[in-house]
Design a protein around this motif. Structure first.
Motif, PDB file in Angstrom:
ATOM      1  N   UNK A  90      -3.092  -3.285 -10.524  1.00  0.00           N
ATOM      2  CA  UNK A  90      -4.528  -3.525 -10.401  1.00  0.00           C
ATOM      3  C   UNK A  90      -4.947  -4.164  -9.093  1.00  0.00           C
ATOM      4  N   UNK A  91      -4.005  -4.498  -8.226  1.00  0.00           N
ATOM      5  CA  UNK A  91      -4.358  -5.150  -6.959  1.00  0.00           C
ATOM      6  C   UNK A  91      -5.090  -4.184  -6.036  1.00  0.00           C
ATOM      7  N   UNK A  92      -6.032  -4.724  -5.260  1.00  0.00           N
ATOM      8  CA  UNK A  92      -6.718  -3.907  -4.262  1.00  0.00           C
ATOM      9  C   UNK A  92      -5.827  -3.789  -3.039  1.00  0.00           C
ATOM     10  N   UNK A  93      -5.675  -2.571  -2.537  1.00  0.00           N
ATOM     11  CA  UNK A  93      -4.808  -2.340  -1.388  1.00  0.00           C
ATOM     12  C   UNK A  93      -5.620  -2.267  -0.105  1.00  0.00           C
ATOM     13  N   UNK A  94      -4.999  -2.744   0.977  1.00  0.00           N
ATOM     14  CA  UNK A  94      -5.635  -2.630   2.280  1.00  0.00           C
ATOM     15  C   UNK A  94      -5.678  -1.159   2.689  1.00  0.00           C
ATOM     16  N   UNK A  95      -6.651  -0.816   3.507  1.00  0.00           N
ATOM     17  CA  UNK A  95      -6.787   0.568   3.955  1.00  0.00           C
ATOM     18  C   UNK A  95      -5.515   1.000   4.690  1.00  0.00           C
ATOM     19  N   UNK A  96      -5.016   2.159   4.375  1.00  0.00           N
ATOM     20  CA  UNK A  96      -3.805   2.662   5.016  1.00  0.00           C
ATOM     21  C   UNK A  96      -2.522   2.238   4.336  1.00  0.00           C
ATOM     22  N   UNK A  97      -2.629   1.400   3.304  1.00  0.00           N
ATOM     23  CA  UNK A  97      -1.446   0.969   2.565  1.00  0.00           C
ATOM     24  C   UNK A  97      -1.394   1.735   1.246  1.00  0.00           C
ATOM     25  N   UNK A  98      -0.351   2.550   1.076  1.00  0.00           N
ATOM     26  CA  UNK A  98      -0.250   3.340  -0.159  1.00  0.00           C
ATOM     27  C   UNK A  98       0.345   2.526  -1.308  1.00  0.00           C
ATOM     28  N   UNK A  99       0.784   1.304  -1.014  1.00  0.00           N
ATOM     29  CA  UNK A  99       1.291   0.434  -2.064  1.00  0.00           C
ATOM     30  C   UNK A  99       2.705   0.734  -2.511  1.00  0.00           C
TER      31      UNK A  99
END
Length: 283
Positions: free
Chosen positions: A252-261
């Motif tokens: 559920x964490x919000x990812x930074x732009x460009x980070x696919x997690x």
């Protein structure tokens, strides 16, 4: 206090660090926050097979692992790597280790790439492997805990194994089969049985290199003895894909732009050899 297995890279001294956003950032900023990471004897390194010095004295006392099957091992996705925490007492002696000293196996860690062309921390003649696994030991003859042994002479031993893609690795099957339950950071699972002996190559293929280096993760403590087996283990493409499906964030964490997690490319770049000698237990 940041120890080998309690550090939190996501937040340090008021600054947010996320080295897993891209493999090229892994380890780049560590020296700003962990001064030891700027030392002269850091790991990993590139192993130049022609420059390694054959040392027949390494064969005087053979390297003797005495690993026990572990019951109720914990497997963890800590957001940076997969860790196997061993509960039963497994030890190793001999080889380049001080005589009459015993090193106890604490945990196993994995480093892998998002593609097969990279992933290992060490390289051999500048060739990277898709994965490298580390067996982390501490000297229980001199010290009472792993934390106490960090940064001390003859305190910590890391055994590294390169991993190539091929047939399925049966010993690691009990790990890869539960990775789907560890998809997110912070997830862990108890497995009933794990045999660390399956991580060692065949006794006839136990040629190794040895050198003095450091931890490859913060706090990057030095005075670590590294033993790197020459011949890689083999896992299947399906098995490594199970690692590549893991995520470096909590659910559920919000990812930074460009980070696919996705968790992967969690290897530190190779460090300068400086004036160190790499010894080989084979010609």
């Amino acid at each position: 206090c940041y120890t080998l297995y309690q550090y939190n890279l996501s937040y340090y001294n008021g600054k947010t660090l996320d080295p897993l956003q891209h493999h090229s950032l892994w380890g780049v900023e560590w020296g700003l926050h962990f001064p030891t990471a700027n030392g002269e004897y850091q790991s990993p390194i590139n192993l130049n097979s022609r420059e390694a010095q054959y040392d027949p004295s390494l064969l005087d006392v053979s390297l003797s692992p005495n690993y026990a099957v572990c019951r109720d091992c914990e497997v963890i996705n800590d957001g940076h790597t997969v860790r196997i925490i061993l509960k039963s007492k497994s030890v190793i002696t001999g080889g380049p280790l001080p005589s009459d000293h015993e090193y106890e196996l604490h945990e196993v860690r994995f480093h892998w790439g998002k593609e097969n062309q990279r992933g290992s921390e060490h390289t051999v003649n500048f060739k990277a492997f898709p994965m490298e696994l580390h067996l982390i030991h501490w000297n229980n003859t001199l010290f009472t805990t792993l934390e106490e042994a960090l940064g001390k002479k003859n305190g910590v031993l890391l055994i590294a194994l390169f991993v190539q893609i091929g047939k399925e690795h049966l010993g690691l099957k009990v790990i890869t089969e539960v990775l789907q339950d560890l998809q997110y950071k912070g997830k862990s699972k108890i497995i009933p049985c794990f045999n660390p002996n399956t991580l060692l190559p065949d006794p006839l293929l136990r040629d190794y290199w040895v050198y003095e280096g450091s931890l490859t993760t913060p706090p990057c403590s030095e005075k670590v003895t590294w033993i790197l087996y020459r011949y890689p283990l083999t896992i299947s493409q399906l098995q490594i894909e199970e690692f590549r499906r893991l995520r470096s964030h909590v659910k559920g964490a919000e990812l930074l732009e460009g980070n696919d997690g996705l968790l992967g490319d969690n290897f530190r770049p190779t460090q300068p050899l400086s004036d160190r000698l790499v010894r080989a237990a084979f010609q």
